[in-house]
Design a protein around this motif. Structure first.
Motif, short mmCIF file in Angstrom:
data_model
loop_
_atom_site.label_atom_id
_atom_site.label_comp_id
_atom_site.label_asym_id
_atom_site.label_seq_id
_atom_site.Cartn_x
_atom_site.Cartn_y
_atom_site.Cartn_z
N ASN A 70 0.65 -1.49 -0.02
CA ASN A 70 0.60 -0.05 0.05
C ASN A 70 1.17 1.00 0.10
N ALA A 71 1.54 0.90 -0.89
CA ALA A 71 3.03 2.44 -1.08
C ALA A 71 2.59 3.57 -1.70
N SER A 72 2.38 4.66 -1.51
CA SER A 72 1.71 5.81 -1.88
C SER A 72 2.61 6.46 -2.16
N SER A 73 3.84 6.87 -1.63
CA SER A 73 4.68 7.86 -2.21
C SER A 73 6.17 7.67 -1.54
N LYS A 74 6.92 8.55 -2.23
CA LYS A 74 8.49 8.29 -1.69
C LYS A 74 9.65 7.88 -0.24
N ALA A 75 8.03 8.43 0.77
CA ALA A 75 8.05 8.17 2.31
C ALA A 75 8.18 6.51 2.79
N ASP A 76 7.17 5.94 1.54
CA ASP A 76 7.93 4.49 1.54
C ASP A 76 8.03 3.14 1.21
N MET A 77 9.29 4.09 0.44
CA MET A 77 10.41 3.50 -0.53
C MET A 77 11.11 2.24 -0.02
N GLY A 78 11.48 2.99 1.10
CA GLY A 78 11.53 1.68 2.49
C GLY A 78 11.45 0.33 2.66
N LYS A 79 10.45 0.37 2.35
CA LYS A 79 8.84 -0.49 3.01
C LYS A 79 8.94 -1.30 2.06
N VAL A 80 8.27 -0.74 0.77
CA VAL A 80 8.64 -1.62 -0.80
C VAL A 80 10.62 -2.02 -1.13
N MET A 81 11.57 -1.43 -0.70
CA MET A 81 12.66 -2.24 -1.01
C MET A 81 12.64 -3.44 -0.44
N SER A 82 12.21 -3.12 0.87
CA SER A 82 12.68 -4.44 2.11
C SER A 82 11.75 -5.49 1.35
N SER A 83 10.46 -5.27 1.16
CA SER A 83 9.52 -6.47 0.72
C SER A 83 9.93 -6.78 -0.97
N ILE A 84 10.49 -6.42 -1.14
CA ILE A 84 10.45 -6.51 -2.62
C ILE A 84 12.66 -7.34 -3.05
N MET A 85 13.20 -7.08 -2.13
CA MET A 85 13.83 -7.53 -2.68
C MET A 85 13.85 -9.08 -1.94
N PRO A 86 14.03 -9.61 -0.81
CA PRO A 86 13.99 -11.24 -1.36
C PRO A 86 13.24 -11.65 -2.67
N LYS A 87 12.50 -11.38 -3.05
CA LYS A 87 11.89 -11.81 -4.16
C LYS A 87 12.85 -11.60 -5.44
N VAL A 88 13.66 -10.83 -5.39
CA VAL A 88 14.04 -11.10 -6.73
C VAL A 88 15.83 -10.99 -6.66
N LYS A 89 15.77 -11.81 -4.87
CA LYS A 89 17.67 -11.93 -4.79
C LYS A 89 17.99 -12.37 -5.95
N GLY A 90 19.51 -11.72 -6.38
CA GLY A 90 20.31 -12.07 -7.02
C GLY A 90 19.90 -12.19 -8.45
N LYS A 91 18.05 -11.82 -8.82
CA LYS A 91 17.93 -11.31 -9.92
C LYS A 91 17.93 -10.24 -10.92
N ALA A 92 18.24 -9.06 -9.94
CA ALA A 92 17.93 -7.78 -10.46
C ALA A 92 19.05 -7.84 -9.55
N ASP A 93 20.00 -6.04 -10.41
CA ASP A 93 20.28 -4.81 -8.86
C ASP A 93 20.09 -4.57 -8.11
N GLY A 94 19.94 -3.72 -6.91
CA GLY A 94 19.31 -3.34 -6.29
C GLY A 94 19.40 -1.81 -6.70
N ALA A 95 20.22 -0.78 -7.60
CA ALA A 95 20.26 0.16 -8.23
C ALA A 95 18.82 0.16 -9.19
N ARG A 96 19.01 -0.99 -9.62
CA ARG A 96 18.13 -1.13 -11.00
C ARG A 96 16.38 -0.95 -10.58
#
Length: 148
Positions: free
Chosen positions: A112-138
């Motif tokens: 339920n992210a809606s702004s840049k303030a939710d960036m940390g929440k989105v990143m912490s949720s997405i990283m385990p899903k794509v581990k090793g399959k995509a660069d963090g900066a991308r």
């Protein structure tokens, strides 16, 4: 076949073919995996842990490449490009832009992210899903695009 077994086989092949640079990189990666195992107190790493170590090795080399390139050290940056290419052969297939975008959008909706303030929440949720399959900066760049 575990990553260490695969590295051992590739190391033997590199020795037989007298490929010094390839052998050196394989030894470094193998050493990093073994050190991680010692640090965790185990002889076998999970696939996820192996992927973490490989990602760390790849990121270190990419960062060094950028530094050498900006310093005009083409001799060292060319060597690092070869190392990066070799390490990437042990990584899983990278996600395409479209596949990554689908995952980013799904994760933004899940959190339920809606702004840049939710960036940390989105990143912490997405990283385990794509581990090793995509660069963090991308991933970071794509998440920012969708949250703006």
């Amino acid at each position: 076949m575990s990553m260490l077994d695969r590295l051992n086989e590739d190391m033997k092949t590199a020795m037989r073919n007298k490929e010094k640079e390839r052998l050196s990189v394989i030894r470094m990666v193998k050493s990093s995996l073994q050190n991680e195992g010692y640090k965790l107190g185990r002889s076998e790493l999970t696939e996820d842990e192996e992927l973490t170590v490989l990602s760390r090795e790849l990121k270190q080399r990419k960062d060094s490449y950028a530094e050498f390139k900006s310093a005009g050290r083409d001799d060292l940056s060319d060597k690092l490009l070869d190392e990066i290419a070799l390490i990437e052969t042990y990584m899983p297939r990278q996600l395409s832009e479209e596949e990554l975008e689908v995952i980013v959008i799904e994760t933004i909706n899940e959190t339920n992210a809606s702004s840049k303030a939710d960036m940390g929440k989105v990143m912490s949720s997405i990283m385990p899903k794509v581990k090793g399959k995509a660069d963090g900066a991308r991933i970071n760049k794509m998440v920012l695009q969708h949250l703006s």
